[in-house]
Design a protein around this motif. Sequence first.
Motif, short mmCIF file in Angstrom:
data_model
loop_
_atom_site.label_atom_id
_atom_site.label_comp_id
_atom_site.label_asym_id
_atom_site.label_seq_id
_atom_site.Cartn_x
_atom_site.Cartn_y
_atom_site.Cartn_z
N VAL A 156 45.51 40.23 36.11
CA VAL A 156 45.39 41.68 36.35
C VAL A 156 46.56 42.37 35.65
N GLY A 157 46.27 43.00 34.52
CA GLY A 157 47.33 43.62 33.73
C GLY A 157 47.46 45.11 33.92
N LYS A 158 46.38 45.74 34.42
CA LYS A 158 46.40 47.18 34.63
C LYS A 158 45.45 47.52 35.77
N ILE A 159 45.56 48.73 36.26
CA ILE A 159 44.76 49.14 37.43
C ILE A 159 43.26 48.97 37.16
N GLU A 160 42.84 49.19 35.94
CA GLU A 160 41.41 49.10 35.61
C GLU A 160 40.88 47.68 35.75
N ASP A 161 41.76 46.68 35.82
CA ASP A 161 41.32 45.28 35.94
C ASP A 161 41.08 44.86 37.39
N ILE A 162 41.37 45.74 38.35
CA ILE A 162 41.38 45.31 39.75
C ILE A 162 39.97 45.17 40.34
N ASP A 163 39.13 46.16 40.13
CA ASP A 163 37.85 46.19 40.85
C ASP A 163 36.81 45.26 40.22
N LYS A 164 37.03 43.96 40.42
CA LYS A 164 36.11 42.95 39.90
C LYS A 164 35.81 41.91 40.99
N PRO A 165 34.64 41.30 40.96
CA PRO A 165 34.33 40.27 41.96
C PRO A 165 35.34 39.13 41.91
N GLY A 166 35.78 38.70 43.05
CA GLY A 166 36.72 37.59 43.13
C GLY A 166 38.18 38.01 43.21
N VAL A 167 38.48 39.26 42.89
CA VAL A 167 39.86 39.76 42.98
C VAL A 167 40.18 40.07 44.44
N LYS A 168 41.28 39.52 44.92
CA LYS A 168 41.66 39.68 46.33
C LYS A 168 42.91 40.57 46.43
N ILE A 169 42.74 41.72 47.10
CA ILE A 169 43.82 42.70 47.24
C ILE A 169 44.44 42.56 48.63
N GLY A 170 45.70 42.20 48.69
CA GLY A 170 46.39 42.10 49.97
C GLY A 170 46.87 43.46 50.44
N VAL A 171 46.75 43.70 51.73
CA VAL A 171 47.24 44.93 52.36
C VAL A 171 47.85 44.56 53.71
N THR A 172 48.72 45.40 54.23
CA THR A 172 49.30 45.15 55.54
C THR A 172 48.29 45.55 56.61
N LYS A 173 48.10 44.69 57.57
CA LYS A 173 47.14 44.95 58.64
C LYS A 173 47.51 46.23 59.40
N GLY A 174 46.53 47.11 59.58
CA GLY A 174 46.75 48.36 60.29
C GLY A 174 47.37 49.46 59.45
N SER A 175 47.52 49.23 58.15
CA SER A 175 48.20 50.19 57.27
C SER A 175 47.23 51.22 56.69
N THR A 176 47.81 52.24 56.04
CA THR A 176 47.01 53.22 55.31
C THR A 176 46.22 52.54 54.20
N SER A 177 46.83 51.55 53.56
CA SER A 177 46.14 50.83 52.48
C SER A 177 44.86 50.17 52.99
N ILE A 208 45.86 35.83 47.85
CA ILE A 208 45.72 37.19 47.32
C ILE A 208 46.15 37.20 45.86
N ASP A 209 45.58 38.16 45.09
CA ASP A 209 45.89 38.29 43.67
C ASP A 209 46.86 39.44 43.40
N LEU A 210 46.90 40.40 44.28
CA LEU A 210 47.81 41.52 44.17
C LEU A 210 48.02 42.12 45.56
N TYR A 211 49.02 42.98 45.67
CA TYR A 211 49.31 43.60 46.97
C TYR A 211 49.44 45.10 46.78
N ALA A 212 48.89 45.85 47.73
CA ALA A 212 48.88 47.31 47.64
C ALA A 212 49.63 47.91 48.82
#
Length: 286
Positions: A156-177, A208-212
């Motif tokens: 994942v080199g840029k934001i446009e690469d994120i929304d693909k099948p198999g990409v896992k975005i980590g977020v904090t539980k209960g967060s705005t993200s 996870i592949d990235l964190y938001a």
Amino acid sequence: MGAGAESCQHPRAVRRDPLMTISCRRQLALAALLAFATAGLSGSFAKADGEAKLLAPGGTLRVGIYPGSPTSMVTDAAGKPHGLAYDLGGELAKRLGVGVDYVRFQRVADIVAAIHDSQVDFTVTNATPARASEVSFSQPVLAIELGYLVPANSPVGKIEDIDKPGVKIGVTKGSTSERTLPAKFKNATIVPAESVKVAIGMFDRGEIDLYATNKPTLFEMSDQMPGGRILDGNWGLEHMAIAIPRGREDALPLLNRFVTEEQSSGALDTIQQQAGLRGATKARRE
């Protein structure tokens, strides 16, 4: 002098002596000014005492913090804690003339719940509409960019690469993200993490592949991940503000003055520098 002062209490004596009338008028005017000043100070102390009881009803300001984010609390190389919520809470407690008790939680959602239940008196967090239904907020303290962190050698080199099948975005539980990103990404998978610390281990295990989250937290995470980097751009802003339990809105004018003074005096800049807070911008009032 003593006789003149005594005579001022007798109107007939004043009328008999015009010079004494002038003297008495001066004495009475001075007495009135002293009485007014005393009443004003008494009123100010009473108001300050009332605000202290409102914001810290137990006699100690309970400040909710969670480790790992400079917006809340981090520890420097010397082992000294710093952070937006940590330092602003300590400074407010000094202003109120009360002690401070730092109450630790695993994540910010737990702090918001504790403030809602009046178990905590103060924190600094993102003033979202959802949270505003649970707690009361001051005017904005500062704004913070939201972004994404990827590990070394990530595809994942840029934001446009994120929304693909198999990409896992980590977020904090209960967060705005966690609440916001599912509507933004239709193909990627959102994976909640119990905390930022847990999320770093999830990277290592390939969970996870990235964190938001907000960029100050991402910078702290990247410092612990050799080769980790934050993608260019952002997906929004967090508007950080002081949160207090609902029902204490009479204290908001004091909190707003406190925020303005911290901003204008440069104290807020110092807090950001000490906490290593990166990715922040000046707050804009609506």
